[in-house]
Design a protein around this motif. Structure first.
Motif, PDB file in Angstrom:
ATOM      1  N   GLU A   1       0.860  -1.285   0.037  1.00 28.17           N
ATOM      2  CA  GLU A   1      -0.068  -0.039   0.055  1.00 28.17           C
ATOM      3  C   GLU A   1       0.762   1.308   0.008  1.00 28.17           C
ATOM      4  N   PRO A   2       0.374   2.299  -0.778  1.00 26.59           N
ATOM      5  CA  PRO A   2       1.289   3.522  -0.641  1.00 26.59           C
ATOM      6  C   PRO A   2       1.164   4.382   0.698  1.00 26.59           C
ATOM      7  N   GLY A   3       2.425   4.568   1.098  1.00 29.28           N
ATOM      8  CA  GLY A   3       2.376   5.037   2.497  1.00 29.28           C
ATOM      9  C   GLY A   3       2.929   4.060   3.695  1.00 29.28           C
ATOM     10  N   PHE A   4       2.713   2.616   3.202  1.00 28.79           N
ATOM     11  CA  PHE A   4       3.163   1.625   4.400  1.00 28.79           C
ATOM     12  C   PHE A   4       4.561   2.239   4.930  1.00 28.79           C
ATOM     13  N   LEU A   5       5.542   1.918   3.671  1.00 24.64           N
ATOM     14  CA  LEU A   5       7.049   2.100   4.002  1.00 24.64           C
ATOM     15  C   LEU A   5       7.272   3.587   4.918  1.00 24.64           C
ATOM     16  N   ALA A   6       6.491   4.510   4.553  1.00 20.60           N
ATOM     17  CA  ALA A   6       6.672   5.856   5.059  1.00 20.60           C
ATOM     18  C   ALA A   6       6.110   5.595   6.400  1.00 20.60           C
ATOM     19  N   GLY A   7       5.198   4.956   6.640  1.00 16.53           N
ATOM     20  CA  GLY A   7       4.673   4.748   8.083  1.00 16.53           C
ATOM     21  C   GLY A   7       5.770   3.905   8.892  1.00 16.53           C
ATOM     22  N   VAL A   8       6.139   2.943   8.098  1.00 15.91           N
ATOM     23  CA  VAL A   8       7.610   2.259   9.041  1.00 15.91           C
ATOM     24  C   VAL A   8       8.654   3.249   9.431  1.00 15.91           C
ATOM     25  N   LEU A   9       9.063   4.227   8.653  1.00 15.95           N
ATOM     26  CA  LEU A   9       9.888   5.109   9.108  1.00 15.95           C
ATOM     27  C   LEU A   9       9.520   6.051  10.107  1.00 15.95           C
ATOM     28  N   GLN A  10       8.389   6.467   9.983  1.00 16.93           N
ATOM     29  CA  GLN A  10       7.684   7.356  10.958  1.00 16.93           C
ATOM     30  C   GLN A  10       7.558   6.651  12.264  1.00 16.93           C
ATOM     31  N   PHE A  11       7.290   5.519  12.260  1.00 18.21           N
ATOM     32  CA  PHE A  11       7.511   4.736  13.605  1.00 18.21           C
ATOM     33  C   PHE A  11       8.763   4.637  14.299  1.00 18.21           C
ATOM     34  N   ILE A  12       9.874   4.366  13.477  1.00 11.76           N
ATOM     35  CA  ILE A  12      11.149   4.478  13.841  1.00 11.76           C
ATOM     36  C   ILE A  12      11.434   5.774  14.427  1.00 11.76           C
ATOM     37  N   LEU A  13      11.042   6.784  13.695  1.00 12.69           N
ATOM     38  CA  LEU A  13      11.566   8.073  14.148  1.00 12.69           C
ATOM     39  C   LEU A  13      10.552   8.557  15.284  1.00 12.69           C
ATOM     40  N   ALA A  14       9.561   8.033  15.539  1.00 13.72           N
ATOM     41  CA  ALA A  14       8.776   8.712  16.708  1.00 13.72           C
ATOM     42  C   ALA A  14       9.301   8.271  18.028  1.00 13.72           C
ATOM     43  N   HIS A  15      10.200   7.345  18.283  1.00 15.19           N
ATOM     44  CA  HIS A  15      10.848   7.009  19.486  1.00 15.19           C
ATOM     45  C   HIS A  15      12.398   7.210  19.182  1.00 15.19           C
ATOM     46  N   GLU A  16      12.808   8.028  19.944  1.00 15.58           N
ATOM     47  CA  GLU A  16      14.602   8.562  19.821  1.00 15.58           C
ATOM     48  C   GLU A  16      15.316   7.016  20.286  1.00 15.58           C
ATOM     49  N   PRO A  17      15.135   6.306  21.190  1.00 18.66           N
ATOM     50  CA  PRO A  17      15.828   5.317  21.646  1.00 18.66           C
ATOM     51  C   PRO A  17      15.622   4.169  20.296  1.00 18.66           C
ATOM     52  N   THR A  18      14.427   3.955  19.839  1.00 16.08           N
ATOM     53  CA  THR A  18      14.553   3.145  18.792  1.00 16.08           C
ATOM     54  C   THR A  18      15.071   3.420  17.501  1.00 16.08           C
ATOM     55  N   LEU A  19      15.105   4.815  17.078  1.00 19.79           N
ATOM     56  CA  LEU A  19      16.030   5.507  16.055  1.00 19.79           C
ATOM     57  C   LEU A  19      17.297   5.135  16.354  1.00 19.79           C
ATOM     58  N   LEU A  20      17.851   5.490  17.361  1.00 17.47           N
ATOM     59  CA  LEU A  20      19.182   5.194  17.706  1.00 17.47           C
ATOM     60  C   LEU A  20      19.940   3.864  17.614  1.00 17.47           C
ATOM     61  N   ARG A  21      18.924   3.014  18.018  1.00 16.00           N
ATOM     62  CA  ARG A  21      19.351   1.583  18.081  1.00 16.00           C
ATOM     63  C   ARG A  21      19.354   1.121  16.669  1.00 16.00           C
ATOM     64  N   PHE A  22      18.286   1.460  15.832  1.00 22.61           N
ATOM     65  CA  PHE A  22      18.335   1.060  14.344  1.00 22.61           C
ATOM     66  C   PHE A  22      19.440   1.751  13.695  1.00 22.61           C
ATOM     67  N   ALA A  23      19.645   2.965  14.015  1.00 16.27           N
ATOM     68  CA  ALA A  23      20.970   3.464  13.382  1.00 16.27           C
ATOM     69  C   ALA A  23      22.153   2.809  13.651  1.00 16.27           C
ATOM     70  N   GLU A  24      22.476   2.618  14.953  1.00 17.25           N
ATOM     71  CA  GLU A  24      23.591   1.836  15.418  1.00 17.25           C
ATOM     72  C   GLU A  24      23.658   0.396  14.716  1.00 17.25           C
ATOM     73  N   GLU A  25      22.445  -0.344  14.926  1.00 18.17           N
ATOM     74  CA  GLU A  25      22.482  -1.701  14.465  1.00 18.17           C
ATOM     75  C   GLU A  25      22.619  -1.878  12.810  1.00 18.17           C
ATOM     76  N   THR A  26      22.443  -0.759  11.952  1.00 18.11           N
ATOM     77  CA  THR A  26      22.337  -0.818  10.680  1.00 18.11           C
ATOM     78  C   THR A  26      23.477   0.094   9.924  1.00 18.11           C
ATOM     79  N   GLY A  27      24.287   0.765  10.787  1.00 15.58           N
ATOM     80  CA  GLY A  27      25.158   1.710  10.412  1.00 15.58           C
ATOM     81  C   GLY A  27      24.399   2.713   9.523  1.00 15.58           C
ATOM     82  N   THR A  28      23.189   3.257   9.922  1.00 16.52           N
ATOM     83  CA  THR A  28      22.559   4.281   9.364  1.00 16.52           C
ATOM     84  C   THR A  28      22.394   5.493  10.123  1.00 16.52           C
TER      85      THR A  28
END
Length: 99
Positions: A49-76
């Motif tokens: 569905e259009p917007g689903f992938l954006a929603g996944v990134l919004q979910f990651i961005l909505a919680h800083e600890p999750t964002l930072l863990r994702f960034a660290e684990e993926t090198g992003t």
């Protein structure tokens, strides 16, 4: 300079990695499913569905600890997640602006 199609493809790749990150986490996945209202067996269908992938990134961005863990684990770099969001369909905030 990167063209729009290439930017979108890179953004989709990052969002798919983010979805894998969420799906592999026993605490994040139930929260993601609860927030989105998607059932686990429907993720593949919802991902089309259009917007689903954006929603996944919004979910990651909505919680800083999750964002930072994702960034660290993926090198992003964390900023790359927001940039990717804006390159995806329904990933910008234009819908919130009145004309």
């Amino acid at each position: 300079m990167t063209n729009a199609a290439s930017m979108r493809e890179e953004a989709e790749t990052l969002a798919v990695r983010a979805l894998g990150f969420v799906a592999a986490d026993p605490e994040l996945l139930p929260r993601f499913l609860a927030i989105t209202g998607i059932e686990a067996h429907s993720i593949r269908k919802a991902a089309q569905e259009p917007g689903f992938l954006a929603g996944v990134l919004q979910f990651i961005l909505a919680h800083e600890p999750t964002l930072l863990r994702f960034a660290e684990e993926t090198g992003t770099p964390p900023a790359a997640v927001g940039k990717a969001l804006r390159a995806l369909p329904l990933g910008n905030d234009d819908h919130e602006r009145s004309t």
